[in-house]
Design a protein around this motif. Structure first.
Motif, PDB file in Angstrom:
ATOM      1  N   MET A   1       0.839  -1.174   0.000  1.00  0.00           N
ATOM      2  CA  MET A   1       0.000   0.000   0.000  1.00  0.00           C
ATOM      3  C   MET A   1       0.889   1.244   0.000  1.00  0.00           C
ATOM      4  O   MET A   1       1.794   1.373   0.809  1.00  0.00           O
ATOM      5  CB  MET A   1      -0.904  -0.019   1.228  1.00  0.00           C
ATOM      6  N   GLN A   2       0.612   2.129  -0.921  1.00  0.00           N
ATOM      7  CA  GLN A   2       1.413   3.340  -1.052  1.00  0.00           C
ATOM      8  C   GLN A   2       0.687   4.511  -0.400  1.00  0.00           C
ATOM      9  O   GLN A   2      -0.527   4.678  -0.551  1.00  0.00           O
ATOM     10  CB  GLN A   2       1.657   3.656  -2.530  1.00  0.00           C
ATOM     11  N   ILE A   3       1.430   5.313   0.346  1.00  0.00           N
ATOM     12  CA  ILE A   3       0.865   6.471   1.024  1.00  0.00           C
ATOM     13  C   ILE A   3       0.837   7.644   0.058  1.00  0.00           C
ATOM     14  O   ILE A   3       1.851   7.979  -0.564  1.00  0.00           O
ATOM     15  CB  ILE A   3       1.693   6.827   2.269  1.00  0.00           C
ATOM     16  N   ASN A   4      -0.325   8.265  -0.070  1.00  0.00           N
ATOM     17  CA  ASN A   4      -0.459   9.451  -0.906  1.00  0.00           C
ATOM     18  C   ASN A   4      -0.098  10.661  -0.048  1.00  0.00           C
ATOM     19  O   ASN A   4      -0.904  11.176   0.708  1.00  0.00           O
ATOM     20  CB  ASN A   4      -1.887   9.563  -1.437  1.00  0.00           C
ATOM     21  N   ARG A   5       1.132  11.118  -0.183  1.00  0.00           N
ATOM     22  CA  ARG A   5       1.633  12.205   0.660  1.00  0.00           C
ATOM     23  C   ARG A   5       0.898  13.516   0.426  1.00  0.00           C
ATOM     24  O   ARG A   5       0.707  14.294   1.354  1.00  0.00           O
ATOM     25  CB  ARG A   5       3.131  12.387   0.439  1.00  0.00           C
ATOM     26  N   THR A   6       0.471  13.749  -0.796  1.00  0.00           N
ATOM     27  CA  THR A   6      -0.252  14.985  -1.096  1.00  0.00           C
ATOM     28  C   THR A   6      -1.588  15.019  -0.374  1.00  0.00           C
ATOM     29  O   THR A   6      -1.947  16.021   0.250  1.00  0.00           O
ATOM     30  CB  THR A   6      -0.460  15.131  -2.614  1.00  0.00           C
ATOM     31  N   GLN A   7      -2.331  13.927  -0.427  1.00  0.00           N
ATOM     32  CA  GLN A   7      -3.616  13.865   0.274  1.00  0.00           C
ATOM     33  C   GLN A   7      -3.428  13.963   1.782  1.00  0.00           C
ATOM     34  O   GLN A   7      -4.205  14.627   2.470  1.00  0.00           O
ATOM     35  CB  GLN A   7      -4.344  12.570  -0.054  1.00  0.00           C
ATOM     36  N   LEU A   8      -2.412  13.304   2.305  1.00  0.00           N
ATOM     37  CA  LEU A   8      -2.131  13.356   3.731  1.00  0.00           C
ATOM     38  C   LEU A   8      -1.793  14.779   4.166  1.00  0.00           C
ATOM     39  O   LEU A   8      -2.271  15.266   5.195  1.00  0.00           O
ATOM     40  CB  LEU A   8      -0.992  12.401   4.075  1.00  0.00           C
ATOM     41  N   PHE A   9      -0.993  15.491   3.362  1.00  0.00           N
ATOM     42  CA  PHE A   9      -0.635  16.870   3.663  1.00  0.00           C
ATOM     43  C   PHE A   9      -1.874  17.767   3.634  1.00  0.00           C
ATOM     44  O   PHE A   9      -2.070  18.591   4.528  1.00  0.00           O
ATOM     45  CB  PHE A   9       0.411  17.375   2.669  1.00  0.00           C
ATOM     46  N   ARG A  10      -2.711  17.596   2.626  1.00  0.00           N
ATOM     47  CA  ARG A  10      -3.927  18.418   2.529  1.00  0.00           C
ATOM     48  C   ARG A  10      -4.878  18.152   3.701  1.00  0.00           C
ATOM     49  O   ARG A  10      -5.483  19.075   4.237  1.00  0.00           O
ATOM     50  CB  ARG A  10      -4.631  18.166   1.201  1.00  0.00           C
ATOM     51  N   ALA A  11      -5.021  16.902   4.084  1.00  0.00           N
ATOM     52  CA  ALA A  11      -5.879  16.566   5.227  1.00  0.00           C
ATOM     53  C   ALA A  11      -5.321  17.171   6.515  1.00  0.00           C
ATOM     54  O   ALA A  11      -6.083  17.676   7.348  1.00  0.00           O
ATOM     55  CB  ALA A  11      -6.013  15.054   5.369  1.00  0.00           C
ATOM     56  N   SER A  12      -4.008  17.158   6.665  1.00  0.00           N
ATOM     57  CA  SER A  12      -3.386  17.762   7.848  1.00  0.00           C
ATOM     58  C   SER A  12      -3.626  19.267   7.882  1.00  0.00           C
ATOM     59  O   SER A  12      -3.942  19.833   8.932  1.00  0.00           O
ATOM     60  CB  SER A  12      -1.881  17.485   7.865  1.00  0.00           C
ATOM     61  N   CYS A  13      -3.476  19.911   6.729  1.00  0.00           N
ATOM     62  CA  CYS A  13      -3.711  21.355   6.653  1.00  0.00           C
ATOM     63  C   CYS A  13      -5.169  21.688   6.950  1.00  0.00           C
ATOM     64  O   CYS A  13      -5.463  22.657   7.655  1.00  0.00           O
ATOM     65  CB  CYS A  13      -3.317  21.894   5.279  1.00  0.00           C
ATOM     66  N   LEU A  14      -6.080  20.881   6.440  1.00  0.00           N
ATOM     67  CA  LEU A  14      -7.502  21.111   6.686  1.00  0.00           C
ATOM     68  C   LEU A  14      -7.837  20.952   8.169  1.00  0.00           C
ATOM     69  O   LEU A  14      -8.587  21.755   8.729  1.00  0.00           O
ATOM     70  CB  LEU A  14      -8.344  20.152   5.844  1.00  0.00           C
TER      71      LEU A  14
ATOM     72  N   VAL B   1      -9.417  23.891  10.606  1.00  0.00           N
ATOM     73  CA  VAL B   1     -10.639  23.729  11.400  1.00  0.00           C
ATOM     74  C   VAL B   1     -10.344  23.985  12.875  1.00  0.00           C
ATOM     75  O   VAL B   1     -11.119  24.654  13.570  1.00  0.00           O
ATOM     76  CB  VAL B   1     -11.243  22.325  11.189  1.00  0.00           C
ATOM     77  N   THR B   2      -9.220  23.492  13.364  1.00  0.00           N
ATOM     78  CA  THR B   2      -8.850  23.716  14.760  1.00  0.00           C
ATOM     79  C   THR B   2      -8.645  25.199  15.037  1.00  0.00           C
ATOM     80  O   THR B   2      -9.131  25.724  16.042  1.00  0.00           O
ATOM     81  CB  THR B   2      -7.576  22.932  15.104  1.00  0.00           C
ATOM     82  N   SER B   3      -7.948  25.881  14.153  1.00  0.00           N
ATOM     83  CA  SER B   3      -7.709  27.314  14.361  1.00  0.00           C
ATOM     84  C   SER B   3      -9.008  28.104  14.306  1.00  0.00           C
ATOM     85  O   SER B   3      -9.199  29.050  15.075  1.00  0.00           O
ATOM     86  CB  SER B   3      -6.708  27.855  13.343  1.00  0.00           C
ATOM     87  N   LEU B   4      -9.918  27.722  13.427  1.00  0.00           N
ATOM     88  CA  LEU B   4     -11.210  28.406  13.368  1.00  0.00           C
ATOM     89  C   LEU B   4     -12.011  28.200  14.652  1.00  0.00           C
ATOM     90  O   LEU B   4     -12.664  29.130  15.137  1.00  0.00           O
ATOM     91  CB  LEU B   4     -12.011  27.926  12.160  1.00  0.00           C
ATOM     92  N   SER B   5     -11.966  27.006  15.202  1.00  0.00           N
ATOM     93  CA  SER B   5     -12.702  26.774  16.450  1.00  0.00           C
ATOM     94  C   SER B   5     -12.130  27.600  17.593  1.00  0.00           C
ATOM     95  O   SER B   5     -12.876  28.144  18.412  1.00  0.00           O
ATOM     96  CB  SER B   5     -12.719  25.284  16.804  1.00  0.00           C
TER      97      SER B   5
END
Length: 87
Positions: A1-14, A18-22
């Protein structure tokens, strides 16, 4: 299984967004809550500090749980117990 680093980075940023907005929303209404409930600055600080308790407690307690039962079993339990609740 290959990790999609771009998706992981985007999910982390999102999740950071959300945390900063709260935190921003909470800080924005804090003054109004103080006036509405007649709270002094010490009480408002105690209320604000509770937002930071969850993460360290989850890291410490969750770390022990993961070490004891393993990540696979923990994810299976999370899947089982996170079922939709009917209203």
């Amino acid at each position: 299984m290959q990790i999609n680093r771009t998706q992981l980075f985007r999910a982390s940023c999102l999740s950071l967004l959300v945390t900063s907005l709260s935190f921003g929303i909470r800080a924005g209404i804090l003054g109004d809550l103080g006036v509405q409930f007649n709270l002094d600055k010490t009480q408002l600080a105690a209320i604000t500090a509770t937002a930071f308790y969850g993460f360290p407690i989850a890291v410490v307690v969750g770390g022990f749980i993961v070490d004891i039962i393993g990540m696979k079993r923990l994810l299976v339990l999370a899947f089982i117990f996170h079922r939709p609740v009917s209203c």
